[in-house]
Design an enzyme around this catalytic site. Sequence first.
Site, PDB file in Angstrom:
ATOM      1  N   SER B 130       2.365 -69.176  94.675  1.00 42.27           N
ATOM      2  CA  SER B 130       2.535 -69.204  96.132  1.00 42.27           C
ATOM      3  C   SER B 130       3.975 -68.937  96.534  1.00 42.27           C
ATOM      4  O   SER B 130       4.916 -69.234  95.783  1.00 42.27           O
ATOM      5  CB  SER B 130       2.146 -70.575  96.676  1.00 42.27           C
ATOM      6  OG  SER B 130       0.789 -70.823  96.464  1.00 42.27           O
ATOM      7  N   GLU B 245     -10.032 -72.285  87.017  1.00 42.83           N
ATOM      8  CA  GLU B 245      -9.268 -73.384  87.574  1.00 42.83           C
ATOM      9  C   GLU B 245     -10.104 -74.103  88.618  1.00 42.83           C
ATOM     10  O   GLU B 245     -10.087 -75.311  88.728  1.00 42.83           O
ATOM     11  CB  GLU B 245      -7.988 -72.861  88.230  1.00 42.83           C
ATOM     12  CG  GLU B 245      -7.124 -73.988  88.747  1.00 42.83           C
ATOM     13  CD  GLU B 245      -5.979 -73.499  89.630  1.00 42.83           C
ATOM     14  OE1 GLU B 245      -4.906 -74.070  89.520  1.00 42.83           O
ATOM     15  OE2 GLU B 245      -6.165 -72.577  90.442  1.00 42.83           O
TER      16      GLU B 245
END
Lengths: 376, 392
Positions: B130, B245
């Site tokens: 991010s 994930e």
Amino acid sequence: MSMSSSPGEDLLAIEEAANNFLSQEYDFRRRNIYLQGTGNVERSLWRRFADLGWLGLSLPEDYGGAGGSAVESWMLLQRLGAYLVLEPYLSSVVVCGWPLVTHGRKQVRDRLLPELIAGRIQLSLALNEPEGKHPNIITTLATPMDGGWRLVGHKSVVLGAPTADYLLLSARCDAQRIVLLIRPDDAGVMIRPYRLIDGRTAGEILFDGARVGPDSLLAVGPEADELLDVARLAGAFGCVAESVGVMKAALAATVEHVRARRQFGQALSGFQAIRHRIAAMHIACEEADALGWRAAQAYSLADPKERLAAIAAAKSDVGQSARRVCEEAVQFHGAIAITDEFPVGHYLKRAVVNERLFGNSELWTEHFSKAVFGWP
Amino acid sequence: MSDVPVADELGGFRAEVQRFLVSALPPELAARTKAGHTLSRDELMFWHRTLHGRGWVAPGWPTEHGGAGWSILQRHIYDEEAARAGAPSIIPMALTIVGPLLIAHGTDAQRTKYLPRILDGSEIWCQAWSEPEAGSDLASLRCHAERIGDEYVVNGTKIWTTFAQWADRCMLLARTATGDRQQFGITILLIDMKDPGVSIRPLPSLDGMHVLNQVYFDNVRVLVSDRVGPEDEGWGLLKSTVGHERILNADVGRARALLDRLIRTVQANPGAQPGLRSRVARAAIRLRSLEVLVMRALDSPDPANASGASIIKLLGTELQQEASWLMSEALGLYGLPYLPDVMQNGWQNEIPIGPDDAATVTPFYLFWRKASISAGTSEIMRNLIAQQVLGR
């Protein structure tokens, strides 16, 4: 019942003056510096609150106050919430100051209120107890001795205790309740200070055979019951007013964010799903504001039942809805609102604390049912 | 809570896991984990090495790369048992993302160099994805890598990087080209965090603890041999690991552990309000449905990409958040004090303020608002679910 539907110009002026002062002296950066302090909240700021007329805003002119009613404080308390002010205004002025106007031994009130309004002392109400699920159950014992009392007990999560100059202590004396005025440095009184998750100070207070003299008597029997009821109502009202300010601030920050933040080639405010949730947050703020306003006006009503109903309705609704609005604000901001250096998460902290202080939504929903419908 | 029924042949596996946990997990560590204390790096790495010693540190990796080679159902059973026993969650990035990525798309040299040190815990990894302007819209990332000779030179910043302060290495998503599709031009690079051009700014969380960071890259040099897969094609490689994930993040085991703790908290508190009890029951009911949804996803041919995965992530994290809030409410006023030392170390020689484990509860509620934000926000999950239902 006659009441105005919204604040007039004089009240908006209070709001504006508070905004002017707090945006200068209590912006988020300065607040974090205050938060790093010793926990003994800056008394210099407290004295400036006095100079601004805030401490006596809703207290009688006879004592040096402005003689306003609860609606003036409704305006101010919202701003104190919105700026996440750490000073013990709620615990000292609202929870202790307001009941002292009408309740308690006159010599003591006449001495305390001018000092409180002038910013020279801070007060704190030592009411809650560790086991006391219901705030009416008091196990701290005041045993009569040599004209005074001997104190044994434990008060828990007392808001503003670490900085208070005087404590209003609720205890049991024989079969009655009693309220005593004691000093934290009296022998046999121990305070374990800490901060709450929202940064305000509180503490555990332990009484291990402390002795206090006859002068410390504030109220006993029905007078003590009434004083404590008035204090609890004031605390609930203060939490409501603060939290309405908090949720409005959280909404304002979120509106700004979704307009500015662009993902997937457009502003977040362009997504219909987001727009509807912003609308829901706004509606929650409007409802909370309406209930809080009604509670503030109810303080001027003669009928104590209607006053109780109005405050109970507001505390029941606002506690939860302020937290939900703040949770949404965090969600919209994303990970940045999980960090301590960004204000939005602190709105959530304040809303969480105010939701629980002086009774949560479930408890006040019961109070409301009882007051309005007579349901047990 | 009762276990979801599983095929008989896995009953033996569950018993084996239980035996291991009883013998290898120190009771003090289990108690600290269950009480929600902030675990130290040493504690986390102790448990990592313990699992490594048993050959279980990388449950999903194939055995030829040092993994346990477990099926996804076995992993699920392990997670359930571990949560129930109070085993810590080890630092996950290298094991759930970097390792599987290298196994699928790395070179032999990369696997030889990195996998053994991931397994034995001698190197901690972080993942830098991010950016301040690229959150849910991750593919809009801009942290830049320029090819110069046999090196890339990286400049830019990454944010929300978990445990960057402990990491030896970092898996970076960098922009190497811009084109019509922003998914094109993203390259995966493996960074040495000791490079002098890497700097870290801690981002304390709402609970006051330090997990998250912003990481700055200032002319950081990376050998081309530390690129994973082809240049500009990292996004496609990544997609094959993100699904992975996601299903782990759903973490039903965590929801159940929180709910178990919640129920203990309420039971220890006979004065709990009727409304609270009913909301606790409601949460327990939702967990039951989630358990079945998880079993369905696990039974599907490709669990990580099963259509239920987004629902599980959404519901699982919401349930965790609800349980942590109810736990805070159950504590009443004693949910309000902020005691950071006690959050880390528990009560030592003092009389506790409130119930023993109270100090960790509300701070965790605050921090765990993160669960519906990280690893795909709830909004992104709803988009995916809507796409499955409505089509694009």
